[in-house]
Write an enzyme that holds these catalytic residues in place. Sequence first.
Site, mmCIF file in Angstrom:
data_model
loop_
_atom_site.group_PDB
_atom_site.id
_atom_site.type_symbol
_atom_site.label_atom_id
_atom_site.label_comp_id
_atom_site.label_asym_id
_atom_site.label_seq_id
_atom_site.Cartn_x
_atom_site.Cartn_y
_atom_site.Cartn_z
ATOM 1 N N GLU A 18 0.871 -1.197 0.000
ATOM 2 C CA GLU A 18 0.000 0.000 0.000
ATOM 3 C C GLU A 18 0.899 1.235 0.000
ATOM 4 O O GLU A 18 0.768 2.122 0.849
ATOM 5 C CB GLU A 18 -0.908 -0.043 1.238
ATOM 6 N N CYS A 76 -9.836 0.290 8.719
ATOM 7 C CA CYS A 76 -9.237 1.547 9.148
ATOM 8 C C CYS A 76 -9.924 2.755 8.516
ATOM 9 O O CYS A 76 -10.035 3.807 9.143
ATOM 10 C CB CYS A 76 -7.757 1.568 8.821
#
Lengths: 652, 652
Positions: free
Chosen positions: B320, B416
């Site tokens: 990521e 998240c």
Amino acid sequence: MAEGNTKITDRFWTRYRELVRSEMIPYQWKVLNDEIDVRIERERDDAHIPNKKSHALENFRIAAGKHSGHHYGWVFQDSDVYKWLEAAAYSLSEKMDENLKKLADSVVDLIGDAQEEDGYLSTYFTIEEPDRKFRRLRESHELYCAGHLMEAAVAYNRATGNRKVVEIAEKLADCIWRELGPEGRYGFDGHEEVEIGLMKLYQLTGKERYRELSRHFLMIRGEDPDFFEKERQNDPDRKPVIHGMDPLPLRYYQIHKKVVDQDTAEGHAVRLVYLCTAMADVAAACGDEIMLAACRKIWRNIVDRRMYITGGIGSTVHGEAFTFDYDLPNDTMYCETCASVGLVFFAKAMMENEADGEYGDVMERALYNTVLSGTALDGKHFFYVNPLEVNPVSSALDPGKSHVKAVRPEWLGCACCPPNLARLLASVDQYVYTAREDCCFVNLYMSSESCFSMKSGEIRIRQETGYPVSGKIRLQLEKEAGQKLRLGLRIPSWARTFALTVNGEACRAVPEKGFVLLDLQEEKNEILLDLPMKPELWRARADLRSDIGKAAVGRGPLVYCLEEADNGKDLHMLSIKRDPDFAEQEEDGELGHIVAITAAGIRRKTAPVRGGLYGFDDEMREEKEEQRLRFIPYYTWANRGSNEMSVWVRTE
Amino acid sequence: MAEGNTKITDRFWTRYRELVRSEMIPYQWKVLNDEIDVRIERERDDAHIPNKKSHALENFRIAAGKHSGHHYGWVFQDSDVYKWLEAAAYSLSEKMDENLKKLADSVVDLIGDAQEEDGYLSTYFTIEEPDRKFRRLRESHELYCAGHLMEAAVAYNRATGNRKVVEIAEKLADCIWRELGPEGRYGFDGHEEVEIGLMKLYQLTGKERYRELSRHFLMIRGEDPDFFEKERQNDPDRKPVIHGMDPLPLRYYQIHKKVVDQDTAEGHAVRLVYLCTAMADVAAACGDEIMLAACRKIWRNIVDRRMYITGGIGSTVHGEAFTFDYDLPNDTMYCETCASVGLVFFAKAMMENEADGEYGDVMERALYNTVLSGTALDGKHFFYVNPLEVNPVSSALDPGKSHVKAVRPEWLGCACCPPNLARLLASVDQYVYTAREDCCFVNLYMSSESCFSMKSGEIRIRQETGYPVSGKIRLQLEKEAGQKLRLGLRIPSWARTFALTVNGEACRAVPEKGFVLLDLQEEKNEILLDLPMKPELWRARADLRSDIGKAAVGRGPLVYCLEEADNGKDLHMLSIKRDPDFAEQEEDGELGHIVAITAAGIRRKTAPVRGGLYGFDDEMREEKEEQRLRFIPYYTWANRGSNEMSVWVRTE
């Protein structure tokens, strides 16, 4: 099929075949025998730690009880040895070499020593997990390796007359028959290949049970899609056989449905084309129309929707697999060398079912582009993955492109491609013609001398050409008096026109399914074919998202590419004019004997006037300059160090 | 910083803030409390099996000894609860809701119950591995979660006066100080965040040890790049704390060198912007010029080389993460919602160091595009990944794009983003102005009422605007008689021109570093700013390979996109004219109150005359038709089911 043989005398191919003999076979032997230090690279960042050595021959010595120790490397490491033996066999067929033959004979002996009493042969299971033999077929590659042994055995027997290798292969085939044949347990391999090997063994020995066993494996495949999972459930500790061989989706193994019901190319690309080769072999041997129909559907799906212009297949690194129709990204694809090797096998097997020039077209496209790209010009460095667009910085810093190498490594952790390439190059003579009944079809144009025992008698063909540099081909064909013979000359799909004379007279024949068919009457015939070997601008259909607004350059069977070495950095800033004013330059330099192509292009460097990444369309500063673009044959790329490359170029 | 508060009265933002209050906070509570069945999706094909439920609150009950059982979910699951609490706090600040306050108070009590005697707090380690506390900092997220608790505590205390939450946070901070402070063991978290939380706790309490601890963690980070590996080596059984948290390259954690020596944005994008936010906070609080200089370098690297036009960051799903300069692929990127949330934090923190309109520009770009794209218009579906180009077939069938969803899932295995988005939307009032000394800078334009206690006295600002639909802004500013006040009006980088009147008189001020600076003399001031809110055609600098030959449409702060729902399938076959003849359509329909844009374009469908994939450039059949292209704001995409989307469009 008619018996016969072809001796290659061609300049282009002889160079490769000499490389196989003088470089690849000795070099690969040293690697397999752990004789040289070789920098083995990982296939990609997330691949398992690569083997520090091959250990492939040592595994046989341990299995044979000559050395002690553990198996090392992949569970399918044995196949590297078999493919090496097969390549050596073809090389010996062409040119006997007593030292190589001695070495190969010793390998046969070693394989025999590693074979168990009942015929079982797989060094991994013999050494490490004898209680799991034929019990974890999804990952075990036992039949896959067996298939490669059978192919090697047939080739080596034909080359040298060695009987022992055939005995080993038959003993193994018989062991498989007992265990997994029509009267044995249900099961087939996760990786197709044994089906091809069995057909070759059948062709050599004439023993029908091998053909039957091959067909059996094909017919039960996909019948029970849950078979592999059940096998795992039945395993006492349910672990994968070897680290890293996690279960993959059913399509990966082509077991999502029965093979005769499959109509698209799915899953691991090498597996798929090996499957199709076997299906086409069985279809030809058994006259099985249902199987042939499935082959045709999958063929159409590949050729019409899932094949790169280079003859590469496999659009994603994930599972080294096909994805979906028209999905042909240029910089993340797989295009494994082995997959194009397998596509050539499939094309040849289809030609043996039915004459269609398209089989030769695809064979040629794959062979001259992705297959040859698999090796460096030195014959000692190999690509596994054959990209159509490379930026070395991406390969180094984008983990999603870590599989896309900008230079050919010396060896790879999973070393399937180099020996596969070697065996195809060494046997390319078998692909030139398809001779059947009273017809002889020319698939490939290369200088060679052949003779075939046709149904109606003997024929001899001498082919002379400077292909692919030149498109002129001279064929001299001798046959017996009164012998009926039809010659099929493939007119490649890349040839807009052609000129043909037969025994001095111009011939205006129209190709049927890609072949000009000539019923030859004379005993001695001279055929002159002139194909328009010149630069052409190609485009892809608009469904191919990755190629939209772009064109590729080709010349005859060769696809061309731009390299940074010739055109400077940032190839994406270049575009080619729709009227490219092509020029050709024949040369014989660091890239060998090639025709380089130059074309009119433009380099544009644009940046926002105010700086930064983005700017108003009317506030961009543009430096635009005319640039003569230089294209080289795709197969010669990456021979001048790490640099950018691109097959597709934006058009003006 | 000047004390003050802002009340948002804006139509555009109130809708979102009401969604946070009425949908996100109650919905997320139910998810965290396992009250509703929610279809949790995997982030991508190779992600671990997703949690079937959140279990986040249950983990606290188990750690508190109220329930029995095991910890469930990610090791950082606690942070979901803290982010929820923080969002609830901001929402309560804006509008008290006794029921929500009661619920939030009970969460504070529960957190307190789960806290250990010495202040330690992490439900995973309390329940599962108490002997590993603070011993596996690479993966443990103990300090990360602590940071989120501190942020929540400060927000909740400010909103409700609750003292207990601050006591919990301080007790935890003191525990961390003892264990890992300047006199404790060497160590810092694999995921930056505690450094931000500690600065907030310092700002609330004025206790310098929290500022000192934050700076300590920053200063030792990367000092010993092998620290995490040594930690693992010292662990008795060397296992990762939790399945799937394999070690990643040093850059992933920004530990490849000392943070003050870093000058490019590397590794996990969220971690990087959290790190930078903390560095900028510390730089501002301590006047640390070296740290500020590092922040500026990394900022420049992001903004000049590694940021999407949508304000997205993170070019690859692998880690990521950032990749390298100018590598901004549109269809494989990550552009995590959390990363753009973090970029907004970083921009705000930089503004508190030094006034520069660019910080507001980036804040606005990220906020109006990638951050808002993170939620569906219903506030109940969320993107983790925010692509600039999507083909749903690719997402389904290309494993390399399985992370690129074509519709927003209800919840994600790693949750998240939704609460991170909620806390930013709920606190967006804090981003409108930066008030310091005698200067007040307007970062964002939205209708609101604010008051600030400046050094020189109180000021009140009333902002009225229809932004981003309209570019007209009316500011009414009241200050005390004789009070010195400089007002900085950000002139966005997307505004080619602007019209400004101050108390009825046209003002021809030239922006300095992106701000028009007005020294206001009157007690009551009326400022009218007119920004050119109109469609613009944008291009990227040519270094961006993925955008070459393409343009994007923007209007003010909003980036626009094409969707299949408006433009039909195969968006890649569309191109926009360089003279696009833009038309605007204000509407208030299924996409909310937006201005849609239409432009002149062409759809081209080309295919080889002879069929197949490839054909000669002069043998392609082309169906070309004029098509009016319809663009919608990027943040509204994927609200009409699964379909193709593209921000960049080829130009004619």
